[in-house]
Enzyme design. Structure first.
Site, PDB file in Angstrom:
ATOM      1  N   GLY B 221       0.835  -1.202   0.000  1.00 38.68           N
ATOM      2  CA  GLY B 221       0.000   0.000   0.000  1.00 38.68           C
ATOM      3  C   GLY B 221       0.866   1.248   0.000  1.00 38.68           C
ATOM      4  N   SER B 222       0.402   2.254   0.706  1.00 34.53           N
ATOM      5  CA  SER B 222       1.040   3.569   0.626  1.00 34.53           C
ATOM      6  C   SER B 222       2.434   3.628   1.227  1.00 34.53           C
ATOM      7  CB  SER B 222       0.165   4.610   1.323  1.00 34.53           C
ATOM      8  OG  SER B 222      -1.119   4.580   0.744  1.00 34.53           O
ATOM      9  N   THR B 223       2.821   2.622   2.024  1.00 33.28           N
ATOM     10  CA  THR B 223       4.190   2.681   2.561  1.00 33.28           C
ATOM     11  C   THR B 223       5.200   2.662   1.416  1.00 33.28           C
ATOM     12  OG1 THR B 223       4.254   0.277   2.766  1.00 33.28           O
ATOM     13  CG2 THR B 223       3.574   1.498   4.710  1.00 33.28           C
ATOM     14  N   PHE B 224       4.764   2.122   0.269  1.00 32.90           N
ATOM     15  CA  PHE B 224       5.654   2.053  -0.897  1.00 32.90           C
ATOM     16  C   PHE B 224       5.914   3.449  -1.487  1.00 32.90           C
ATOM     17  CE2 PHE B 224       6.518   0.927  -5.437  1.00 32.90           C
ATOM     18  CZ  PHE B 224       7.634   0.138  -5.209  1.00 32.90           C
ATOM     19  N   LYS B 225       5.078   4.403  -1.100  1.00 35.83           N
ATOM     20  CA  LYS B 225       5.252   5.771  -1.621  1.00 35.83           C
ATOM     21  C   LYS B 225       6.597   6.361  -1.212  1.00 35.83           C
ATOM     22  CE  LYS B 225       0.324   6.732  -1.880  1.00 35.83           C
ATOM     23  NZ  LYS B 225      -0.835   7.174  -1.081  1.00 35.83           N
TER      24      LYS B 225
END
Lengths: 477, 500
Positions: B221-225
């Site tokens: 999810g957004s942790t990959f941002k």
């Protein structure tokens, strides 16, 4: 004439050497298991030594020309057996009780007591039977007794005869004997007597079929009947090892008596044919043959079900393999990991601790006993004695082959005792009786033809029937 | 009758010759195979003759051996029960050993080459000393907190993982996989009972034996941002650069629109990178990813440790250790060749085929906190001899790789701190410390609740990184990432308390 020597002193020295080995074995066991050697480590060896010394004295008196190697060889095996069983008891005892384990406690202690009884029995047989030819008087009685002994466990209700699923016992209260062990001796005596009586008829009056001479049915009848009954009973008792033993015993005595190789060939064909038939029947029909089929399957691939049916054989092989060339040293192994190590698998249990070299030595001792028995048969002058000693010696060798071959996956495993090693009074007694007969025959063989030779020279009770010179039946075509 | 008797003698010779040959085959040729067979219980009995060494955490034994009166002399026990199970593993009698018990088996059992001097000494003194002791890097407090907080999570997640690292060294401070299991029944000397317990665990549909912190991957999810932001910062974008955003974005050639988690998040057409990180703006990062291209994102992910198949967590100097599953960015190509814009856009917000282990998440946060330097993670701090005085092996931390430069790391750190200060990660805050982080909510499937993620770090007053963390709550549903952030903060606080 060759100067006859009794060689009794050689027997005594060898016996003492055997007992020293047994004591050394016990000391090593204690050093390994207890980390210390208790002050009484030598007691079992000394007790055995006393018992064997007694037998030695009896031999000096009653059978002065007996083969001097037999007693020390058997004593060594018996002593190692007692020592290993005591070692097995130590492994089973709780650590804090190990050092105080009584000498006559456990399987090892019982085996020691049984040895005492067995040796007394052997001495008694030597005393009663001053000449082995006197046995032939009771040949038919013994033959009948043999069949009865074999059949008793089969007809007894399971509660009196069954131990671990095998109906081989007579159990009364805490006492149990395996009559089949004694039947072996009785039947062989009968075979020897009958085959000597019919020897010439069997080898001469025959019909030629397919290039092989077959004796007439009426000549072979009784012995064939006795043998067939035993085999059938044993097959239904699921005691395959013993039936194989009887089969081999019968074929070999027949061969020795008739001097015809064709009997061996017929025996081998029957044996392999029978085994194959039993295997096929076992896989299709089942019933009494299922047991054989099972064992053959385990033999072909014990690792297929290593925790189930193949467990015991697999563990036996691992035990032997762990021992390797030199073994873990007496007391250094893990005998309790092997099921039935005190009886069927004792050879593997010992093998873990003394290794390939030790086991080879034990096999050589067995071989020595068998070959000494055969040598007595060669040297003795009467046909009955030849057949009796030869048959007994071969049977002993065959038994060792069947059990050791079984646990080492050379042949399918069948439950057999390892002579003189396995725990169990019946086997010990029967085999000591066998040794007594061999001693008696070897005494007869080595005794000088003329001259004195102790009180046994002239057995009381009149001259025994001279079978060798006895007329055989007239052949009527 | 003598001729046949002689032949019988020969037959007996042959039979015994066969026995002899066969015994040679078994006891000489096959001896090693049989001796080392898995079915051979002797090896185990011998193994249990010597007291196996302890595995210790912060001076407390979490795996130890007690003397028994049974056939196997020593019983292995795990006083921490399920709390340390995935780190320690277990040492069963008849099954395969796992975890540190497997990794350091030779040393614990006392058979290691390193302990040869001890064994020789014992031979002379007659002592029967045990095996060596293994000291772990774990923080007792952080591990306990991670275990309790994860299992008592307020969103009712049944599966998940938490992992904490010291960013400066790579030493693991906590490692928990949920659900866990009690290793004690597995080490029972009753092998039947042990197998039964093991089978029950194997058949459990929540797979308690799986080590989710190291060996399982989920869409991040957004942790990959953070990875995408790092790629952007290295390609001319600054924290203040305006990037296109909006309430909804449909990648070219694909009809599936990408939306933000809530209508209040970046509805305006342009936001700064800093705002996009703070609010976790999906439309912004999807378009940023398209602008950067698949290659740059994949390359940056690889720089952070994605696609590494052979990472292990054990001793620092050693190559062996607990195996770590490779995190993946997945395929972003169109069937006809070239990049699939829809796949790239979705991958840029940590969906589609992107998969990450919790360890990888913690490593990303740790790297950012540590100025761009990623340290090799490890679990074994020290090997202590049986006498407890000789130190055989002390961990020497070493750098694994440098995914980003110092200035880029500083920018990322700054933005992540802002996430906790003003954005989605507020619950991770620790009083008196600077905490940075990034939450993540990842779709798990069409009809299943979302996974909740949090990666983060804590800096002390001097700006020194003291702990980095990753918490994953599988199928936690709404509020999952905020709960993960809260748990992450608690774990780091516990690690800090013990470190002080």
């Amino acid at each position: 004439m060759r100067l006859a020597r009794s060689r009794r002193n050689a027997e005594l020295s060898l016996l003492l050497l055997a007992m020293v080995l047994v004591a050394a074995y016990a000391a090593t066991v204690e050093a390994n298991v207890l980390d210390t050697v208790t002050p009484d480590f030598w007691i079992p060896a000394a007790a055995l030594g006393l018992v064997f010394l007694g037998l030695h004295l009896v031999i000096r008196w009653l059978a002065p020309f007996a083969d001097p190697a037999l007693l020390p060889a058997v004593a060594l095996l018996n002593g190692i057996g007692v020592g290993f069983l005591r070692r097995y008891d130590l492994a089973n005892a709780a650590p804090e009780q190990r050092e105080s384990l009584a000498i006559f406690a456990g399987t090892g202690g019982r085996q020691l007591a049984w040895t005492l009884g067995a040796v007394i029995l052997a001495a008694a047989l030597l005393a009663i039977m001053r000449d082995h030819r006197s046995l032939s008087r009771y040949a038919y009685t013994l033959g009948l007794a043999g069949i009865v002994l074999v059949m008793i466990p089969a007809v007894l209700p399971g509660r009196f005869s069954e131990v671990n699923g095998a109906k081989l016992w007579i159990r009364l209260g805490g006492f149990q004997i395996q009559p089949g062990e004694f039947a072996k001796l009785a039947l062989l005596t009968f075979f020897a007597y009958y085959l000597v009586r019919k020897r010439e008829v069997l080898s001469l009056a025959s019909r030629r079929v397919l290039g092989i001479d077959f004796p007439r049915g009426r000549d072979l009848g009784p012995v064939l009947v006795v043998w067939l009954i035993s085999i059938l009973v044993l097959v239904f008792e699921k005691d395959l090892g013993t039936s194989l033993l009887y089969f081999g015993m019968f074929v070999v005595t027949l061969y020795i008596a008739t001097e015809r190789v064709s009997w061996l060939l017929i025996g081998l064909i029957l044996f392999f044919g029978g085994a194959y038939l039993a295997y096929v029947l076992g896989s299709t029909v089942g019933g009494p043959f299922a047991n054989f089929y099972d064992r053959a399957q385990i033999w072909l691939d014990p690792f297929a079900e290593p925790y189930d049916r193949g467990y015991q054989l697999v563990q036996g092989l691992l035990t032997l393999g762990t021992g390797g060339l030199f073994g873990a040293g007496p007391g250094g192994g893990q005998p309790t990991l092997l099921p039935e190590v005190q009886t069927d698998f004792i050879f593997a249990g010992i093998g873990e601790e003394i290794g390939l070299f030790g086991l080879s030595a034990l096999l050589v001792v067995y071989l020595l006993i068998v070959e000494r028995g055969l040598r007595a048969a060669l040297a003795v002058r009467d046909s009955f004695g030849k057949l009796l000693a030869g048959g007994l010696a071969f049977t002993l060798g065959l038994q060792v082959f069947v059990i050791v071959g079984g646990i080492s996956k050379l042949i399918p495993l069948t439950g057999q005792t390892t002579p003189f090693l396995s725990a169990g009074g019946s086997s010990l007694m029967a085999n000591w009786l066998l040794i007594a007969v061999l001693l008696r025959v070897s005494d007869g063989a080595r005794r000088p033809v003329t001259g004195g030779g102790g009180p046994a020279a002239r057995p009381s009770g009149g001259p025994p029937e001279q079978l060798h010179g006895a007329p055989t039946e007239v052949i009527r075509p | 009758m003598n001729a046949p008797l002689r032949r019988v003698g020969v037959v007996v010779m042959i039979l015994f010759g066969l026995l002899f040959a066969n015994l040679n085959w078994i006891q000489a040729y096959k001896a090693d195979e049989y001796r080392n067979s898995d079915y051979n219980g002797r090896v185990q009995v011998a193994e249990y003759e010597r007291k196996r060494g302890n595995i210790e955490v912060g001076g407390t034994a979490v795996a130890l051996s007690k003397e028994t009166s049974g056939k196997l002399k020593f019983q292995r026990s795990y006083p921490g029960g399920a709390m340390y199970a995935h780190v320690l593993g277990y040492k069963p009698v008849n099954l395969a050993d796992t975890g540190i018990e497997r990794l350091e088996n030779d040393f614990l059992a006392g058979t290691s080459d390193q302990l040869i001097a001890n064994r020789i000494k014992d031979m002379f003194t007659g002592d029967q000393t045990g095996g060596g002791n293994v000291l772990l890097t774990l923080s007792k407090r952080a591990q306990e907190t991670a275990y309790k907080q994860l299992n008592d999570n307020q969103v009712g997640a049944k599966r998940g993982a938490a992992i904490a690292i010291d960013p400066r060294t790579g030493a693991l401070q906590a490692l928990v996989s949920m659900p866990s299991f009690d290793p004690n029944p597995l080490a029972s000397h009753d092998t039947g009972a042990a197998s039964k317990a093991h089978n029950a665990l194997e058949q459990d549909k929540d797979r308690p034996l799986a080590n989710r912190a190291l060996a399982e991957t989920l869409p991040p999810g957004s942790t990959f941002k953070i990875v995408v932001a790092a790629a952007a910062l290295e390609n001319g974008v600054t924290q203040q650069t305006e990037i296109p955003a909006g309430p909804s974005f449909t990648p070219p050639t694909s009809g599936t629109p990408i939306r933000n988690a809530a209508p209040s998040i970046c509805p305006e057409p342009q936001v700064t990178l800093r705002e996009a990180v703070t609010e976790s703006c999906n439309t912004g990062f999807a378009q940023l990813g398209l602008r950067l291209g698949a290659d740059k994102i994949k390359e940056k992910a690889r720089a952070f440790g994605f696609e590494q198949d052979d990472l292990t967590v054990g001793e620092t100097g050693e190559d062996g250790g607990l195996p770590v599953a490779a995190s993946r960015t997945g395929e972003m190509a169109a069937p006809g060749g070239g990049t699939d814009p829809a796949a790239l856009a979705q991958s840029s917000i940590g969906q589609r085929d992107v998969r990450m282990t919790p360890l990888q998440g913690a490593l990303i946060a740790a790297t950012v906190a540590n100025g761009g330097s990623q340290m090799r993670p490890y679990l074994v701090k020290q090997l202590l001899g049986p006498d407890r005085t000789t130190v055989y092996d002390a961990a020497k931390p070493r750098e694994l790789r440098q995914p980003v430069s110092g200035p880029v790391a500083a920018d990322l750190r700054d933005m992540m701190v802002n996430v906790v200060k003003e954005g989605t990660g507020r619950k991770a805050a620790i009083e008196g410390y600077t905490v940075g982080g990034k939450t993540g909510t990842a779709q798990s499937g069409p009809n299943t609740p979302d996974h909740g993620w949090f990666i983060g770090f804590a800096l002390d007053k001097n700006g020194t990184p003291v702990s980095a963390v990753c918490v994953e709550l599988e199928q936690a549903g709404s509020g999952g990432s905020a709960e993960a952030a809260r748990i992450g903060g608690r774990i780091m606080a516990a690690a800090i308390m013990e470190g002080r």
